[in-house]
Design an enzyme around this catalytic site. Structure first.
Site, PDB file in Angstrom:
ATOM      1  N   GLY A   7       0.837  -1.207   0.000  1.00 28.41           N
ATOM      2  CA  GLY A   7       0.000   0.000   0.000  1.00 28.41           C
ATOM      3  C   GLY A   7       0.864   1.246   0.000  1.00 28.41           C
ATOM      4  O   GLY A   7       0.490   2.282   0.548  1.00 28.41           O
ATOM      5  N   GLY A  10      -0.414   4.786  -0.843  1.00 26.11           N
ATOM      6  CA  GLY A  10      -1.525   5.363  -0.078  1.00 26.11           C
ATOM      7  C   GLY A  10      -1.084   6.536   0.791  1.00 26.11           C
ATOM      8  O   GLY A  10       0.065   6.978   0.748  1.00 26.11           O
ATOM      9  N   GLN A  11      -2.035   6.998   1.620  1.00 28.48           N
ATOM     10  CA  GLN A  11      -1.819   8.218   2.416  1.00 28.48           C
ATOM     11  C   GLN A  11      -0.628   8.082   3.356  1.00 28.48           C
ATOM     12  O   GLN A  11       0.178   8.994   3.490  1.00 28.48           O
ATOM     13  CB  GLN A  11      -3.103   8.512   3.215  1.00 28.48           C
ATOM     14  CG  GLN A  11      -3.126   9.860   3.896  1.00 28.48           C
ATOM     15  CD  GLN A  11      -4.294  10.028   4.882  1.00 28.48           C
ATOM     16  OE1 GLN A  11      -5.006   9.066   5.178  1.00 28.48           O
ATOM     17  NE2 GLN A  11      -4.474  11.226   5.393  1.00 28.48           N
ATOM     18  N   ILE A  50      -2.482  -7.152  -3.974  1.00 24.69           N
ATOM     19  CA  ILE A  50      -2.274  -7.809  -2.678  1.00 24.69           C
ATOM     20  C   ILE A  50      -3.190  -9.027  -2.504  1.00 24.69           C
ATOM     21  O   ILE A  50      -2.905  -9.927  -1.721  1.00 24.69           O
ATOM     22  CB  ILE A  50      -2.493  -6.774  -1.535  1.00 24.69           C
ATOM     23  CG1 ILE A  50      -1.856  -7.207  -0.235  1.00 24.69           C
ATOM     24  CG2 ILE A  50      -3.973  -6.472  -1.317  1.00 24.69           C
ATOM     25  CD1 ILE A  50      -0.430  -6.946  -0.124  1.00 24.69           C
ATOM     26  N   TYR A 138     -14.679  -2.621   6.842  1.00 19.95           N
ATOM     27  CA  TYR A 138     -13.299  -2.231   7.151  1.00 19.95           C
ATOM     28  C   TYR A 138     -12.953  -2.627   8.591  1.00 19.95           C
ATOM     29  O   TYR A 138     -11.932  -3.267   8.856  1.00 19.95           O
ATOM     30  CB  TYR A 138     -13.183  -0.721   6.956  1.00 19.95           C
ATOM     31  CG  TYR A 138     -11.895  -0.062   7.387  1.00 19.95           C
ATOM     32  CD1 TYR A 138     -10.661  -0.468   6.882  1.00 19.95           C
ATOM     33  CD2 TYR A 138     -11.925   1.017   8.278  1.00 19.95           C
ATOM     34  CE1 TYR A 138      -9.488   0.185   7.257  1.00 19.95           C
ATOM     35  CE2 TYR A 138     -10.771   1.676   8.647  1.00 19.95           C
ATOM     36  CZ  TYR A 138      -9.553   1.253   8.137  1.00 19.95           C
ATOM     37  OH  TYR A 138      -8.403   1.907   8.518  1.00 19.95           O
TER      38      TYR A 138
HETATM   39  C1  AKB Z   1     -11.147   5.865   7.929  1.00 22.04           C
HETATM   40  O1  AKB Z   1     -11.738   6.934   8.088  1.00 22.04           O
HETATM   41  O2  AKB Z   1     -11.673   4.859   7.463  1.00 22.04           O
HETATM   42  C2  AKB Z   1      -9.714   5.780   8.362  1.00 22.04           C
HETATM   43  C3  AKB Z   1      -9.586   5.235   9.751  1.00 22.04           C
HETATM   44  C4  AKB Z   1     -10.070   6.006  10.891  1.00 22.04           C
HETATM   45  O3  AKB Z   1      -9.061   4.173   9.913  1.00 22.04           O
HETATM   46  N1  AKB Z   1      -9.081   7.058   8.279  1.00 22.04           N
END
Ligand code: AKB
Length: 320
Positions: A7, A10-11, A50, A138
């Site tokens: 990654g 990414g940020q 990945i 997530y």
């Molecule tokens: C999100 O907003 O999904 C992420 C985190 C808080 O993990 N920045």
């Protein structure tokens, strides 16, 4: 030290690459995206997916890293839009990285978890061992990743460690997070003079400025294993309301118009997260301490956002 960063585009990865090179690490970057224009020449960039074990195995076999910093993930808001891809990237991707580490003898996996592992019904201050009942794809994949890594450590002796990041703020264009409204107040505040946050003004979650977050990664990765009492640590910095962030921006960009219109889906995600984290274990075990509060961060950040907007990498606004 040889470090493989997944990654990497990414940020977090984008900002970590130069720091790793600066301290003399040999770095390979693995990302679904092609090599970005700003990537330092010294970084070996491998474009790959990945979720595909052979591609992960190939890069680990060829590069033979001492450590893998596993950052590849689909974040909370985007994960609700493409849940099956989020599962594949966050879950299968993490298993692929751990399996490659087992097969090719990588000593340490550094995992980036998140405040999204927590869910509804939280106490005012949320410690490491509060029950993990996330409401997002997530969050649930990150919980499973935490547990899977601990299992690989217990079963195969791979050193698995990591942090739960708060919302991260840097001079970059974020993508797919629910915490992105904070950064967009700075970016769009400068770029267009206005931004409508997708949350209520009194919404409050933990945030951290990127230089603190990167330092946490390096400090925990380098800490002696004997000092650690757990695999995954909460790390905390600031917990401003959205209105407090807006005030910090308003006081630095005269005339900026910052307003709030809550989006029910993202508001519900945000409301399920902690307001304040307890990171006492990180502070006790490996000396974690944040440096940037809201004011210091805002002073440091705005000139960097200005430079970003001036460069070609500022890009177009990401729909927030
Ligand atoms: C999100 O907003 O999904 C992420 C985190 C808080 O993990 N920045």
């Amino acid at each position: 030290m040889k470090i493989l960063l997944t990654g990497a585009g990414g940020q977090v990865g984008t900002d970590l690459l130069p720091l790793l090179l600066g301290r003399g690490d040999e770095v390979a970057a693995f990302d679904i995206a092609p090599r970005p224009a700003h990537c330092p020449d010294a970084v070996q960039w491998v474009q790959g997916d990945i979720t595909q074990a052979p591609e992960v195995n190939d890069v680990v076999r060829a590069f033979q890293p001492d450590r893998i910093f596993h950052f590849a993930a689909i974040l909370s808001a985007k994960g609700e839009q493409i849940p099956h891809r989020a599962w594949a990237v966050n879950m299968d991707g993490t298993r692929n990285v751990l399996e490659a580490a087992r097969q090719f003898g990588v000593a340490q996996i550094f995992y980036t978890s998140t405040i999204a592992v927590f869910g509804d019904g939280l106490p005012d201050v949320v410690g490491d061992d509060v029950p993990l009942q996330p409401t997002t794809m997530y969050g649930l994949t990150k919980v499973a990743g935490e547990l899977l890594g601990a299992w690989y450590q217990q079963t195969y002796g791979i050193d698995f460690r990591g942090v739960r990041f708060p919302g991260l703020i840097n001079a970059g264009i974020p993508g797919g997070g629910t915490s992105d409204y904070a950064l967009f107040m700075y970016v769009d505040g400068l770029r267009t003079g206005a931004y409508e946050s997708f949350v209520e003004a009194d919404s409050k979650i933990p945030f951290m400025y990127m230089p603190d977050a990167l330092r946490a990664v390096l400090e925990l990765s380098d800490a002696p294993r004997s000092a650690l009492t757990r695999n995954i640590y909460n790390i905390a910095a600031i917990s401003p309301t959205a209105e407090e962030i807006a005030d910090a921006v308003r006081s630095r960009i005269p005339g900026v118009n910052l307003t709030f219109k809550s989006d029910p889906v993202r508001q519900a995600i945000l409301d399920s997260w902690p307001e304040v984290l307890d990171d006492a274990n990180a502070r006790a075990d490996w000396g974690w301490a944040h440096e940037f509060d809201l004011e210091k961060m805002s002073d440091d950040l705005l000139p960097k956002v200005k430079a970003l907007i001036g460069s070609s990498e500022g890009g177009e606004p990401v729909p927030a």
